[in-house]
Design a protein around this motif. Sequence first.
Motif, PDB file in Angstrom:
ATOM      1  N   LEU A   1      56.488  41.169  23.752  1.00  0.00           N
ATOM      2  CA  LEU A   1      56.235  41.447  24.568  1.00  0.00           C
ATOM      3  C   LEU A   1      57.208  41.510  25.572  1.00  0.00           C
ATOM      4  O   LEU A   1      57.590  42.311  26.526  1.00  0.00           O
ATOM      5  N   ALA A   2      58.375  40.087  25.279  1.00  0.00           N
ATOM      6  CA  ALA A   2      59.659  40.231  26.242  1.00  0.00           C
ATOM      7  C   ALA A   2      60.121  41.077  25.678  1.00  0.00           C
ATOM      8  O   ALA A   2      60.949  41.882  26.899  1.00  0.00           O
ATOM      9  N   LYS A   3      60.736  41.513  24.338  1.00  0.00           N
ATOM     10  CA  LYS A   3      61.551  42.711  23.964  1.00  0.00           C
ATOM     11  C   LYS A   3      61.112  43.773  24.428  1.00  0.00           C
ATOM     12  O   LYS A   3      61.182  44.889  25.389  1.00  0.00           O
TER      13      LYS A   3
ATOM     14  N   VAL B   1      68.879  39.798  19.091  1.00  0.00           N
ATOM     15  CA  VAL B   1      67.827  38.398  19.703  1.00  0.00           C
ATOM     16  C   VAL B   1      66.660  38.023  19.469  1.00  0.00           C
ATOM     17  O   VAL B   1      65.957  37.652  18.691  1.00  0.00           O
ATOM     18  N   GLN B   2      65.427  39.887  19.324  1.00  0.00           N
ATOM     19  CA  GLN B   2      64.029  39.590  19.327  1.00  0.00           C
ATOM     20  C   GLN B   2      63.798  39.147  17.383  1.00  0.00           C
ATOM     21  O   GLN B   2      63.312  38.082  17.441  1.00  0.00           O
ATOM     22  N   GLU B   3      64.792  39.125  16.582  1.00  0.00           N
ATOM     23  CA  GLU B   3      65.327  38.760  15.100  1.00  0.00           C
ATOM     24  C   GLU B   3      65.883  37.591  14.744  1.00  0.00           C
ATOM     25  O   GLU B   3      64.685  36.406  14.383  1.00  0.00           O
TER      26      GLU B   3
ATOM     27  N   GLY C   1      61.890  43.640  28.224  1.00  0.00           N
ATOM     28  CA  GLY C   1      62.989  43.563  28.677  1.00  0.00           C
ATOM     29  C   GLY C   1      63.545  42.645  29.192  1.00  0.00           C
ATOM     30  O   GLY C   1      64.423  42.841  29.932  1.00  0.00           O
ATOM     31  N   LEU C   2      63.237  41.098  29.158  1.00  0.00           N
ATOM     32  CA  LEU C   2      62.612  40.437  30.259  1.00  0.00           C
ATOM     33  C   LEU C   2      64.923  39.923  29.715  1.00  0.00           C
ATOM     34  O   LEU C   2      64.764  40.062  28.678  1.00  0.00           O
ATOM     35  N   GLY C   3      64.866  40.367  30.484  1.00  0.00           N
ATOM     36  CA  GLY C   3      66.221  38.826  31.101  1.00  0.00           C
ATOM     37  C   GLY C   3      67.448  39.964  31.009  1.00  0.00           C
ATOM     38  O   GLY C   3      68.364  39.538  30.766  1.00  0.00           O
ATOM     39  N   SER C   4      66.851  41.276  30.598  1.00  0.00           N
ATOM     40  CA  SER C   4      68.213  42.213  30.170  1.00  0.00           C
ATOM     41  C   SER C   4      68.591  42.887  31.320  1.00  0.00           C
ATOM     42  O   SER C   4      67.238  43.509  31.963  1.00  0.00           O
ATOM     43  N   ALA C   5      69.452  42.545  31.599  1.00  0.00           N
ATOM     44  CA  ALA C   5      70.137  44.090  33.049  1.00  0.00           C
ATOM     45  C   ALA C   5      69.552  45.617  32.706  1.00  0.00           C
ATOM     46  O   ALA C   5      69.105  46.199  33.603  1.00  0.00           O
ATOM     47  N   ASP C   6      69.547  46.000  31.498  1.00  0.00           N
ATOM     48  CA  ASP C   6      69.607  47.386  31.057  1.00  0.00           C
ATOM     49  C   ASP C   6      68.069  47.558  30.885  1.00  0.00           C
ATOM     50  O   ASP C   6      67.470  48.791  30.667  1.00  0.00           O
TER      51      ASP C   6
END
Length: 451
Positions: free
Chosen positions: A253-255, A270-272, A258-263
């Motif tokens: 869900l965070a991916k 990261v997810q992996e 886009g949690l924590g990502s500017a774009d």
Amino acid sequence: MVGLVPVAAAAGAAASPLGERLPLWSLGPFASLLLAIAVLPIAAEQWWHHNRNRAVVAALLSIPFAVWLVVSFGVEGLGELEHAAVDYASFLALLGSLYVVSGGVRLSWSAAASPASNAALLAVGAVLANLIGTTGASMLLIRPMLEANRDRANRVHLVVFFIFIVSNCGGLLTPFADPPLFLGFLKGVPFAWTLRFWREWLAINAMLLAAFLAVDFRLREPRPHQRLHAAGPPAIEGAHNFVFLAAIVAVILAKGSGLGSADGNWSFGVQESLMAAIAGASWITTDASVRERNGFTFAPIAEVAILFAGIFIAMIAPLAILNAKGGQLGIVTAGDYFWSTGLLSGFLDNAPTYLAFAAVACGQVGVGVESPRYLADYLAVRPDGSVVLEAISCGAVMMGAMTYIGNGPNLMVKAIAEENGVRMPGFVGYLAWSTAVLVPALVVVTLLFFR
């Protein structure tokens, strides 16, 4: 060599999609890999049983194609391979982490199974698949299903229906339930949008459960051939792993948000890495005896990793050709999309097939696929076209059950069943089951929702 596309010519045609420049023979490696998966378990059962030999076949049919792709198309071909490698790594990180974490949970109960209790377990799996994904639900419940029915001689149908319902058709309601829906979420489909599939979910799973009950009653064995067990409540060992399953869902869900990502997009790795860390924490904190009693080994996930490594490389050609020429296939109605997406999902991995047909649908209304969230654009431009995306989604998820390679959990469930002494049918034998049981139910779904 006949059919070889010179690098210079490929560079000059770079403006046209790769799929328009690939020769038809480039479909050969993928078709050959499918044929090997179908034939070798029958023709050379003992030889095929070893993952080393599966790796040899996958390498021989995919690596020469990869080399040809780079030699013929240079940087463009290398880019396609890189994209396939990234998708494969993400695919394996998700399946691997769910496999390790769910393998640390042991569910058991003492009562002998009946058709009613087996159907109840499948129904629970159909719901649970939407909470922890089809892979998580499959790995969590397949061993209890086999254990409860351990005294039965006829168990093949239990595993086949388990793949139909828990590993595929049950996971239709949430973005993280099945890989195609997760990809749609990443491409802009609203999180709650898939809840609209509740009618299709209810219809397909109700029909499959009814068919299961008919088959299980028909194949039930006389009570004297079963050991009698004292009934008791289910027991759960390694329950702390449910926290790790929730953590995997949270990462997905965070991916997606886009949690924590500017774009709004996470960098690859990261997810992996997070999923690998969760799997590692589960492995360290779970008593080894729990996995031992579960009969846990890495052989099933190794089989998936080996075969899908070849599949992800070889399917570059059919997916590229489909993306480039899909508009020429005469796919117009929701029913067309449902069956076209579904049938190819059974023989390609259903996640990239979903994206391929979603791209075809976008192209028909002038929506480009360059935007990271192009499916949100599609739904905004053509709200009435949501039934098309609905058909694509349902086709990919439901017909991922058509073959062992349609969806990642299928092969893992098959491997675990075989480790537990169930003599599963080969590729063609399983396809006969899905044709006889699943296809009629899909026809009903078409008549109800996608005419």
